[in-house]
Design an enzyme around this catalytic site. Structure first.
Site, PDB file in Angstrom:
ATOM      1  N   PRO A 161      -8.242   7.401   2.160  1.00 33.89           N
ATOM      2  CA  PRO A 161      -6.829   7.492   1.767  1.00 33.89           C
ATOM      3  C   PRO A 161      -6.581   8.659   0.814  1.00 33.89           C
ATOM      4  O   PRO A 161      -5.444   9.040   0.594  1.00 33.89           O
ATOM      5  CB  PRO A 161      -6.558   6.142   1.078  1.00 33.89           C
ATOM      6  CG  PRO A 161      -7.884   5.597   0.701  1.00 33.89           C
ATOM      7  CD  PRO A 161      -8.871   6.153   1.673  1.00 33.89           C
ATOM      8  N   GLU A 201     -15.115  -0.723  -1.588  1.00 33.36           N
ATOM      9  CA  GLU A 201     -14.352   0.149  -2.503  1.00 33.36           C
ATOM     10  C   GLU A 201     -14.460   1.612  -2.100  1.00 33.36           C
ATOM     11  O   GLU A 201     -13.828   2.485  -2.687  1.00 33.36           O
ATOM     12  CB  GLU A 201     -14.853  -0.013  -3.943  1.00 33.36           C
ATOM     13  CG  GLU A 201     -14.384  -1.287  -4.630  1.00 33.36           C
ATOM     14  CD  GLU A 201     -12.871  -1.425  -4.688  1.00 33.36           C
ATOM     15  OE1 GLU A 201     -12.173  -0.425  -4.892  1.00 33.36           O
ATOM     16  OE2 GLU A 201     -12.390  -2.560  -4.510  1.00 33.36           O
TER      17      GLU A 201
HETATM   18  N1  SAM Z   1     -10.929   2.345  -3.257  1.00 30.09           N
HETATM   19  C1  SAM Z   1     -10.469   3.268  -2.239  1.00 30.09           C
HETATM   20  C2  SAM Z   1      -9.233   4.024  -2.754  1.00 30.09           C
HETATM   21  O1  SAM Z   1      -8.361   3.369  -3.321  1.00 30.09           O
HETATM   22  O2  SAM Z   1      -9.137   5.241  -2.531  1.00 30.09           O
HETATM   23  C3  SAM Z   1     -10.087   2.552  -0.952  1.00 30.09           C
HETATM   24  C4  SAM Z   1     -11.240   1.942  -0.242  1.00 30.09           C
HETATM   25  S1  SAM Z   1     -10.768   1.245   1.295  1.00 30.09           S
HETATM   26  C5  SAM Z   1     -10.563  -0.441   0.897  1.00 30.09           C
HETATM   27  C6  SAM Z   1     -12.249   1.276   2.258  1.00 30.09           C
HETATM   28  C7  SAM Z   1     -12.390   2.460   3.183  1.00 30.09           C
HETATM   29  O3  SAM Z   1     -11.355   2.455   4.158  1.00 30.09           O
HETATM   30  C8  SAM Z   1     -12.286   3.818   2.528  1.00 30.09           C
HETATM   31  O4  SAM Z   1     -13.509   4.198   1.949  1.00 30.09           O
HETATM   32  C9  SAM Z   1     -11.910   4.715   3.696  1.00 30.09           C
HETATM   33  O5  SAM Z   1     -13.052   5.135   4.414  1.00 30.09           O
HETATM   34  C10 SAM Z   1     -11.077   3.777   4.579  1.00 30.09           C
HETATM   35  N2  SAM Z   1      -9.626   3.988   4.441  1.00 30.09           N
HETATM   36  C11 SAM Z   1      -8.760   3.178   3.789  1.00 30.09           C
HETATM   37  N3  SAM Z   1      -7.516   3.641   3.857  1.00 30.09           N
HETATM   38  C12 SAM Z   1      -7.557   4.771   4.606  1.00 30.09           C
HETATM   39  C13 SAM Z   1      -6.580   5.713   5.015  1.00 30.09           C
HETATM   40  N4  SAM Z   1      -5.298   5.608   4.667  1.00 30.09           N
HETATM   41  N5  SAM Z   1      -6.975   6.754   5.775  1.00 30.09           N
HETATM   42  C14 SAM Z   1      -8.275   6.901   6.118  1.00 30.09           C
HETATM   43  N6  SAM Z   1      -9.249   6.038   5.744  1.00 30.09           N
HETATM   44  C15 SAM Z   1      -8.902   4.977   4.992  1.00 30.09           C
END
Ligand code: SAM
Length: 248
Positions: free
Chosen positions: A87, A114
């Protein structure tokens, strides 16, 4: 094109066995590979995550199994750049997809929990891309979105390449509205020009609709382009028909 994905859930990618990604693979235009970091864990529980330094909620993906999975990916795909779906990355757009499509090989890194240990990103990742300003539980869906969007832009995949060329964003505009049979549904009629058989008028109408729709729905797309005189005239005419809309 070859795309390798580093993921804890390779089974999810069965969704790519349908539609255009399936056709791209069947035509050998696209080859997909997967590496599961769990296969590179060095304990009997096949651990791929641990608690964050500094405390707090959630788990962080361990660098080592990811590093080894990426190394296996690089061995098979030596020309690949490593893309981390995150993200916090650059927002994916049509232009970004075109640039990624032009690569011969790619490796996509899918985070979970995370996220991944920051040092892995620093040492292994070439670029970060985001699907949008929201957080998903993992990058498998964004990776599939990316692969689908690339697949339909690969040469010889779509039955008619013109269809992707006319799609929203490819020309800098949104696509025009589409209709199919029957000609009338509950009093809503297909615009008569589309039934006229006059191809020049149809082309003109479609261009005008694309310009008008873009103006109404995504004015930001028009803000960055200088319209030709002919396009400006089409847009002005469209706006006259939509009197409530302020002129550009
Ligand atoms: N703690 C992170 C942050 O707030 O930036 C978010 C972690 S998310 C729960 C887990 C994984 O989902 C991330 O490491 C990423 O690889 C993927 N992910 C989540 N949202 C995404 C998005 N909008 N675009 C691309 N990958 C995403």
């Amino acid at each position: 094109m070859e795309i390798g994905t580093i993921t804890l859930f390779p089974e999810m990618f069965a969704a790519l066995d349908y539609g255009i990604p399936r056709i791209a693979q069947a035509k050998n235009c696209l080859q997909l590979h997967y590496w599961n970091p769990r296969d590179y864990a060095d304990d009997k529980h096949r651990t791929v995550d641990d608690t964050p330094y500094g405390g707090g909620p959630g788990m962080v993906m361990l660098a080592k199994p990811l590093q080894q999975a990426i190394a296996a990916g690089r061995k098979k795909l030596p020309k690949a750049k490593v893309i981390y779906l995150s993200p916090q990355g650059k927002r994916l757009t049509h232009k970004g997809i075109e640039q990624l499509r032009d690569a011969e090989q790619l490796i996509l890194l899918c985070g979970r929990y995370e996220g991944v240990d920051e040092r892995l990103i620093t040492s292994e990742v070439d670029a970060e891309y985001s699907l949008g300003d929201f957080v998903l539980s993992g990058a498998e869906l964004p990776a599939m979105v990316l692969i689908d969007a690339i697949a339909r832009l690969l040469p010889n995949v779509l039955g008619d390449a013109q269809s992707a060329a006319d799609d929203s964003f490819a020309t800098g505009l949104l696509d025009w509205p589409h209709y199919t049979k029957p000609a009338s549904i509950a009093g809503q009629n297909v615009p008569s020009v589309l039934l006229s058989g006059n191809h020049a008028n149809i082309k003109r109408w479609r261009r005008q609709q694309a310009l008008g729709r873009t103006y109404l729905r995504r004015p930001d797309l028009l803000a960055n382009q200088a319209l030709s005189k002919a396009d400006q005239a089409l847009l002005d005419e469209f706006l006259q028909q939509h009197v409530d809309v302020p002129k550009r």
